[in-house]
Design an enzyme around this catalytic site. Sequence first.
Site, PDB file in Angstrom:
ATOM      1  N   PHE A 149       0.679  -1.130  -0.160  1.00 56.81           N
ATOM      2  CA  PHE A 149      -0.112   0.060  -0.002  1.00 56.81           C
ATOM      3  C   PHE A 149       0.892   1.249   0.118  1.00 56.81           C
ATOM      4  O   PHE A 149       0.366   2.300  -0.418  1.00 56.81           O
ATOM      5  CB  PHE A 149      -0.923  -0.264   1.271  1.00 56.81           C
ATOM      6  CG  PHE A 149      -0.420   0.480   2.441  1.00 56.81           C
ATOM      7  CD1 PHE A 149      -0.196   1.995   2.605  1.00 56.81           C
ATOM      8  CD2 PHE A 149       0.317  -0.159   3.249  1.00 56.81           C
ATOM      9  CE1 PHE A 149       0.457   2.131   3.915  1.00 56.81           C
ATOM     10  CE2 PHE A 149       0.981   0.052   4.564  1.00 56.81           C
ATOM     11  CZ  PHE A 149       1.000   1.392   4.653  1.00 56.81           C
ATOM     12  N   ARG A 177      -5.745  -1.662  -0.355  1.00 53.98           N
ATOM     13  CA  ARG A 177      -6.027  -0.305   0.316  1.00 53.98           C
ATOM     14  C   ARG A 177      -6.134   0.755  -0.435  1.00 53.98           C
ATOM     15  O   ARG A 177      -6.596   1.694  -0.260  1.00 53.98           O
ATOM     16  CB  ARG A 177      -5.002  -0.370   1.610  1.00 53.98           C
ATOM     17  CG  ARG A 177      -5.163  -1.644   2.551  1.00 53.98           C
ATOM     18  CD  ARG A 177      -4.174  -1.494   3.653  1.00 53.98           C
ATOM     19  NE  ARG A 177      -3.798  -2.786   4.136  1.00 53.98           N
ATOM     20  CZ  ARG A 177      -2.612  -2.791   4.786  1.00 53.98           C
ATOM     21  NH1 ARG A 177      -1.699  -2.108   4.790  1.00 53.98           N
ATOM     22  NH2 ARG A 177      -2.447  -4.267   4.807  1.00 53.98           N
ATOM     23  N   SER A 226       5.265  -6.685   3.503  1.00 50.87           N
ATOM     24  CA  SER A 226       5.767  -7.190   4.872  1.00 50.87           C
ATOM     25  C   SER A 226       6.574  -8.533   4.887  1.00 50.87           C
ATOM     26  O   SER A 226       6.335  -9.329   4.025  1.00 50.87           O
ATOM     27  CB  SER A 226       4.782  -7.207   6.091  1.00 50.87           C
ATOM     28  OG  SER A 226       3.809  -8.219   5.719  1.00 50.87           O
ATOM     29  N   CYS A 281       9.321   2.013   3.576  1.00 43.07           N
ATOM     30  CA  CYS A 281      10.415   0.979   4.010  1.00 43.07           C
ATOM     31  C   CYS A 281      12.006   1.466   4.300  1.00 43.07           C
ATOM     32  O   CYS A 281      12.754   0.757   4.780  1.00 43.07           O
ATOM     33  CB  CYS A 281      10.459  -0.283   2.807  1.00 43.07           C
ATOM     34  SG  CYS A 281      11.108   0.471   1.502  1.00 43.07           S
ATOM     35  N   GLU A 384       9.258  -3.948  13.397  1.00 41.44           N
ATOM     36  CA  GLU A 384       8.863  -2.845  12.637  1.00 41.44           C
ATOM     37  C   GLU A 384       7.671  -2.019  13.020  1.00 41.44           C
ATOM     38  O   GLU A 384       6.648  -2.664  13.018  1.00 41.44           O
ATOM     39  CB  GLU A 384       8.767  -3.299  11.077  1.00 41.44           C
ATOM     40  CG  GLU A 384       8.521  -2.163  10.055  1.00 41.44           C
ATOM     41  CD  GLU A 384       8.301  -2.442   8.472  1.00 41.44           C
ATOM     42  OE1 GLU A 384       7.574  -3.659   8.163  1.00 41.44           O
ATOM     43  OE2 GLU A 384       8.979  -1.973   7.556  1.00 41.44           O
TER      44      GLU A 384
HETATM   45  P1  NAD Z   1       1.467  -6.585   3.211  1.00 42.39           P
HETATM   46  O1  NAD Z   1       2.428  -7.635   3.227  1.00 42.39           O
HETATM   47  O2  NAD Z   1       0.577  -6.571   4.235  1.00 42.39           O
HETATM   48  O3  NAD Z   1       0.681  -6.402   1.838  1.00 42.39           O
HETATM   49  C1  NAD Z   1       1.493  -6.696   0.477  1.00 42.39           C
HETATM   50  C2  NAD Z   1       0.690  -7.494  -0.422  1.00 42.39           C
HETATM   51  O4  NAD Z   1       0.527  -8.586  -0.215  1.00 42.39           O
HETATM   52  C3  NAD Z   1      -0.434  -6.752  -0.832  1.00 42.39           C
HETATM   53  O5  NAD Z   1      -0.758  -6.803  -2.189  1.00 42.39           O
HETATM   54  C4  NAD Z   1      -1.504  -7.635  -0.206  1.00 42.39           C
HETATM   55  O6  NAD Z   1      -2.815  -7.679  -0.744  1.00 42.39           O
HETATM   56  C5  NAD Z   1      -0.864  -8.830  -0.147  1.00 42.39           C
HETATM   57  N1  NAD Z   1      -1.152  -9.907   1.161  1.00 42.39           N
HETATM   58  C6  NAD Z   1      -1.348  -9.468   2.376  1.00 42.39           C
HETATM   59  N2  NAD Z   1      -1.732 -10.381   3.132  1.00 42.39           N
HETATM   60  C7  NAD Z   1      -1.432 -11.647   2.631  1.00 42.39           C
HETATM   61  C8  NAD Z   1      -1.545 -12.890   2.646  1.00 42.39           C
HETATM   62  N3  NAD Z   1      -1.573 -13.378   4.005  1.00 42.39           N
HETATM   63  N4  NAD Z   1      -1.090 -13.635   1.621  1.00 42.39           N
HETATM   64  C9  NAD Z   1      -0.753 -13.363   0.441  1.00 42.39           C
HETATM   65  N5  NAD Z   1      -0.894 -12.132   0.133  1.00 42.39           N
HETATM   66  C10 NAD Z   1      -1.052 -11.203   1.084  1.00 42.39           C
HETATM   67  O7  NAD Z   1       2.130  -5.188   3.225  1.00 42.39           O
HETATM   68  P2  NAD Z   1       1.804  -3.693   3.232  1.00 42.39           P
HETATM   69  O8  NAD Z   1       1.296  -3.263   4.567  1.00 42.39           O
HETATM   70  O9  NAD Z   1       0.976  -3.458   2.000  1.00 42.39           O
HETATM   71  O10 NAD Z   1       2.944  -2.675   3.075  1.00 42.39           O
HETATM   72  C11 NAD Z   1       3.968  -2.408   4.258  1.00 42.39           C
HETATM   73  C12 NAD Z   1       4.938  -3.381   4.378  1.00 42.39           C
HETATM   74  O11 NAD Z   1       5.562  -3.454   3.025  1.00 42.39           O
HETATM   75  C13 NAD Z   1       6.001  -2.808   5.426  1.00 42.39           C
HETATM   76  O12 NAD Z   1       6.510  -3.893   6.076  1.00 42.39           O
HETATM   77  C14 NAD Z   1       7.064  -2.317   4.449  1.00 42.39           C
HETATM   78  O13 NAD Z   1       8.375  -2.282   4.945  1.00 42.39           O
HETATM   79  C15 NAD Z   1       7.209  -3.088   3.278  1.00 42.39           C
HETATM   80  N6  NAD Z   1       7.731  -2.546   1.997  1.00 42.39           N
HETATM   81  C16 NAD Z   1       9.004  -3.073   1.704  1.00 42.39           C
HETATM   82  C17 NAD Z   1       9.652  -2.432   0.699  1.00 42.39           C
HETATM   83  C18 NAD Z   1      11.136  -2.985   0.196  1.00 42.39           C
HETATM   84  O14 NAD Z   1      11.231  -2.616  -0.821  1.00 42.39           O
HETATM   85  N7  NAD Z   1      11.644  -3.747   1.041  1.00 42.39           N
HETATM   86  C19 NAD Z   1       9.033  -1.380   0.039  1.00 42.39           C
HETATM   87  C20 NAD Z   1       7.739  -0.905   0.384  1.00 42.39           C
HETATM   88  C21 NAD Z   1       7.127  -1.617   1.627  1.00 42.39           C
END
Ligand code: NAD
Length: 499
Positions: A149, A177, A226, A281, A384
């Site tokens: 998101f 979201r 995440s 991130c 985090e």
């Molecule tokens: P999230 O893991 O909740 O969701 C990411 C994606 O996974 C979404 O498309 C979501 O629909 C999907 N998803 C969620 N739960 C799932 C499940 N149980 N099974 C399969 N798919 C699922 O992450 P978020 O809250 O959208 O984003 C924030 C996180 O992303 C933070 O931890 C942040 O650090 C990380 N992030 C990392 C980077 C990087 O480059 N390392 C960049 C941006 C964000």
Amino acid sequence: MKEIHHWIDGKEYKGTSGRFADVFNPATGEVQARVSLATKAELDDAIARAADAQVAWGATNPQRRARVMMEFVRLINRDMDKMAEVLSSEHGKTFPDAKGDIQRGLEVIEFCIGAPHLLKGDFTDSAGPGIDMYSMRQPLGVVAGITPFNFPAMIPLWKIGPALAAGNAMILKPSERDPSVPLMLAELLKEAGLPDGVLQVVNGDKDSVDAILDNEVVQAVGFVGSTPIAQYIYERAAATGKRAQCFGGAKNHMIIMPDADMDKAADALIGAGYGAAGERCMAISVAVPVGEKTADALIEKLVPRIEALKVGPWTAGDDVDYGPVVTKAAKENILRLVQSGVDQGAELVVDGRDFSLQGYEDGFFVGPHLFDRVTPDMDIYKQEIFGPVLSTVRAGSYEEAIKLAIDHEYGNGTAIFTRDGDTARDFANRINIGMVGINVPIPVPLAYHTFGGWKKSGFGDLNQHGPDAFRFYTRTKTVTARWPSGIKEGGEFNFKAME
Ligand code: NAD
């Protein structure tokens, strides 16, 4: 209620699952739309259509594909403000920050205009007697992008650009979201000349992700989100033989040496710790001043700066430093972790728990927090938080400071503030973290370098954007060729007897 659906075969496709997720306006707390969540059958159908479309797209010469990217750049610039408004209204980040989100994605599309150069193969003339050897980079077929998101324009663009420029078709599953901007991008790509079916945007949740992971046509998965989900996707994708690069969460440390310019360090920490409400991130969430005097001076400089931060809705434009967090659940999780910090003995120097904004009482705003005397055993250090909360861990020496960052399970980004080149060089060489800033608090590499974390911040091979992205979205085929002597020897007119 406004409904948001999918983009399949170059047009809006209304989902049939009957399942929806709420899309909030984080500034007011109201549900502003609901997004359709795709079924496995819808995913399988979108993937099959993408596979059909990919054949001609993969056979289109690289320069023509690059021209679609060129036009895409023009159209993104044309619609930048319109997209930034939609982005802010679903995500909550400020308008300038939303434009930054689009801009950093756009830069990767600009880089992809050079794809023909990156897709060139290798050639060895006369590898053996009369033998030539050459390697080609070929597209994988259908690939998938699953995105978070917090950067609803930038990260989809990081996936779409290299994957499509390399000749693949892509299934993009954005965050449920804030799903609107990825759909707008798909529409612009059609206008730029992308054939229908080459980019399918399918909205959904875990069920849709699992359908992608289990579909054998999908050859590769690029995930950002995440850490627990990154690890899950990496493992499940590998089980069906897919290529996977899965980027996860972070806990980025900034070390402040006693010789650092303390005003610059404090300014840097404000932007890197509280910008975008800490929902980056690459946000700095841990400050590590070296020495008690450095720590005291840093806290003294940070407090008034934090107290002066302006928190508000994106509609206030440049007058706001950061906006609300994305959901009520995110807000509650941040406040729960802040409470754990207090309970476990950290010193809450700036307390933002009672923050409330007149007229926006139901919005998901979180006031800024600053902790001092945090220790590595505390939850606020280990986890985090993804909110406007900066933790200070006081280190007795440089070695103690670098050890903290080395020992932490995350390895996305880090920074050191110092005037000493020797210390900075030692830090850059020894640290086990993917992206390092020297007097730069958020060291996000530019489009032509690559972006990726180490340890629990990244699973799989190769980074995002830069040359790595073209390696990830192509596979190498190597041809060894020997030709029998041909017509250059001259024609033979005699009927030859067998010897
Ligand atoms: P999230 O893991 O909740 O969701 C990411 C994606 O996974 C979404 O498309 C979501 O629909 C999907 N998803 C969620 N739960 C799932 C499940 N149980 N099974 C399969 N798919 C699922 O992450 P978020 O809250 O959208 O984003 C924030 C996180 O992303 C933070 O931890 C942040 O650090 C990380 N992030 C990392 C980077 C990087 O480059 N390392 C960049 C941006 C964000």
